[in-house]
Design a protein around this motif. Structure first.
Motif, PDB file in Angstrom:
ATOM      1  N   GLU A 150      71.068   3.125 108.788  1.00  9.72           N
ATOM      2  CA  GLU A 150      72.074   2.996 107.733  1.00  9.72           C
ATOM      3  C   GLU A 150      71.612   3.665 106.446  1.00  9.72           C
ATOM      4  N   LEU A 151      70.341   3.477 106.100  1.00  6.46           N
ATOM      5  CA  LEU A 151      69.809   4.120 104.895  1.00  6.46           C
ATOM      6  C   LEU A 151      69.929   5.636 104.985  1.00  6.46           C
ATOM      7  N   GLU A 152      69.631   6.191 106.151  1.00  6.42           N
ATOM      8  CA  GLU A 152      69.741   7.629 106.351  1.00  6.42           C
ATOM      9  C   GLU A 152      71.198   8.075 106.220  1.00  6.42           C
ATOM     10  N   PHE A 153      72.115   7.306 106.817  1.00  6.20           N
ATOM     11  CA  PHE A 153      73.532   7.666 106.792  1.00  6.20           C
ATOM     12  C   PHE A 153      74.077   7.657 105.370  1.00  6.20           C
ATOM     13  N   TYR A 154      73.835   6.584 104.633  1.00  4.90           N
ATOM     14  CA  TYR A 154      74.413   6.463 103.290  1.00  4.90           C
ATOM     15  C   TYR A 154      73.718   7.350 102.272  1.00  4.90           C
ATOM     16  N   SER A 155      72.524   7.844 102.569  1.00  4.26           N
ATOM     17  CA  SER A 155      71.827   8.724 101.635  1.00  4.26           C
ATOM     18  C   SER A 155      72.539  10.061 101.486  1.00  4.26           C
ATOM     19  N   HIS A 156      73.421  10.406 102.424  1.00  2.00           N
ATOM     20  CA  HIS A 156      74.114  11.693 102.376  1.00  2.00           C
ATOM     21  C   HIS A 156      75.315  11.685 101.428  1.00  2.00           C
ATOM     22  N   ARG A 157      75.619  10.542 100.827  1.00  2.00           N
ATOM     23  CA  ARG A 157      76.682  10.467  99.829  1.00  2.00           C
ATOM     24  C   ARG A 157      78.014  10.998 100.358  1.00  2.00           C
ATOM     25  N   TRP A 158      78.515  10.347 101.374  1.00  5.32           N
ATOM     26  CA  TRP A 158      79.786  10.741 101.962  1.00  5.32           C
ATOM     27  C   TRP A 158      80.936  10.448 100.999  1.00  5.32           C
ATOM     28  N   THR A 159      81.968  11.265 101.062  1.00  7.06           N
ATOM     29  CA  THR A 159      83.232  10.986 100.390  1.00  7.06           C
ATOM     30  C   THR A 159      84.198  10.462 101.431  1.00  7.06           C
ATOM     31  N   GLU A 160      84.956   9.435 101.073  1.00  8.60           N
ATOM     32  CA  GLU A 160      85.920   8.831 101.994  1.00  8.60           C
ATOM     33  C   GLU A 160      87.340   9.103 101.512  1.00  8.60           C
ATOM     34  N   VAL A 161      88.198   9.434 102.462  1.00  6.97           N
ATOM     35  CA  VAL A 161      89.628   9.584 102.203  1.00  6.97           C
ATOM     36  C   VAL A 161      90.359   8.576 103.084  1.00  6.97           C
ATOM     37  N   ARG A 162      91.358   7.865 102.511  1.00  2.00           N
ATOM     38  CA  ARG A 162      92.157   6.896 103.255  1.00  2.00           C
ATOM     39  C   ARG A 162      93.559   7.480 103.458  1.00  2.00           C
ATOM     40  N   PRO A 163      93.775   8.157 104.605  1.00  2.00           N
ATOM     41  CA  PRO A 163      95.075   8.813 104.838  1.00  2.00           C
ATOM     42  C   PRO A 163      96.248   7.845 104.833  1.00  2.00           C
ATOM     43  N   GLU A 164      96.022   6.596 105.226  1.00  6.22           N
ATOM     44  CA  GLU A 164      97.133   5.649 105.315  1.00  6.22           C
ATOM     45  C   GLU A 164      97.702   5.295 103.934  1.00  6.22           C
ATOM     46  N   LEU A 165      96.946   5.581 102.874  1.00 12.67           N
ATOM     47  CA  LEU A 165      97.430   5.289 101.527  1.00 12.67           C
ATOM     48  C   LEU A 165      98.201   6.450 100.910  1.00 12.67           C
ATOM     49  N   ILE A 166      98.215   7.598 101.588  1.00  7.22           N
ATOM     50  CA  ILE A 166      98.927   8.770 101.077  1.00  7.22           C
ATOM     51  C   ILE A 166     100.387   8.698 101.528  1.00  7.22           C
ATOM     52  N   PRO A 167     101.338   8.798 100.604  1.00  6.68           N
ATOM     53  CA  PRO A 167     102.755   8.773 101.003  1.00  6.68           C
ATOM     54  C   PRO A 167     103.058   9.857 102.035  1.00  6.68           C
TER      55      PRO A 167
END
Length: 255
Positions: A150-167
């Motif tokens: 988990e530490l390795e994964f989150y160290s990459h500073r991912w950006t998240e997009v939530r498509p379900e919130l886009i009209p």
């Protein structure tokens, strides 16, 4: 408003003065802007690097291996889309990857000193809170210890997009402007633990993210008067000539 290059340079100067070398890119800087449009700064490199002079965690402005993927996109079981950019090339490839995963998006990379001409789409009215819910850094888990994976994964500073919130009739428009801070513009970091510390060139981007109603036209580049032109490193400063000697004329190194 302080432009993003000045903000990046000031942050790097502070790091150099304090002698800090972060192990990963810092979280995004989200300066106050007008409603419905936000900026996030990405990829600030460590300003002081021991001996090697190689930047830490710097997305490449161009080039790189032809086989290397310049970005990575992952769709999570809950529908969220994560992505990170390692090299600023092939924005339309990233755009197509989003569309393959059901996210209607337009992605453009803009060189420093330029911007997309106004009027290429109609911006959808939306609050900053709602827009930030759609597009944001992926937060790491709180309240518990993370595993090494988990530490390795989150160290990459991912950006998240939530498509379900886009009209359904809206498009996410991402416009990343590239910038570079030269090592010569940073203060001398001196020594640390008996070893000479050297500044390194640093690169990154600032991303404007918006929602568009209806079609989005192509990005036609125009000059951006709010940005000064990029600086260029002319190489090391030559030592001063001895008193009374003449210095021959010639081109500057690197020109």
């Amino acid at each position: 408003m302080i432009n993003f290059e000045e903000r990046a340079l000031e942050e790097l100067k502070t790091l150099a003065a304090e002698g800090g070398v972060p192990a990963a890119d810092p979280p995004p800087v989200r300066p106050a802007t007008s409603r419905r449009r936000r900026r996030a700064v990405y990829g600030l490199a460590a300003s002081a690097v021991l001996a090697t002079g190689i930047g830490v965690g710097v997305p490449m402005l161009s080039g790189g291996s032809a086989e290397a993927q310049p970005f990575e996109v992952v769709k999570r079981p809950d529908g969220g889309i994560l992505f990170k950019v390692d090299e600023f090339r092939n924005p339309k490839g990233l755009e197509q990857r989003f569309r393959d995963l059901g996210l209607r998006a337009v992605v453009d990379y803009v060189p420093y000193g330029k911007k997309c001409a106004a009027g290429r789409f109609t911006e959808r009215p939306i609050s900053n809170d709602d827009l930030n819910a759609i597009y944001h850094w992926l937060p790491s888990p709180e309240g518990r210890l993370m595993t090494d994976a988990e530490l390795e994964f989150y160290s990459h500073r991912w950006t998240e997009v939530r498509p379900e919130l886009i009209p359904p009739d809206a498009t996410l428009v991402l416009t990343a402007t590239l910038f570079k801070v030269n090592a010569k513009d940073l203060p001398d970091p001196g020594f640390r633990d008996g070893r000479r510390v050297h500044n390194s060139d640093s690169a990154g981007s600032t991303t404007l993210y918006q929602l568009a109603d209806g079609p989005v036209g192509p990005c036609v580049l125009v000059d951006d008067p709010s940005q000064t032109g990029p600086t260029f490193d002319d190489g090391p400063t030559p030592p001063p000539a001895p008193a009374g000697s003449a210095t021959p004329a010639g081109p500057l190194p690197g020109r």
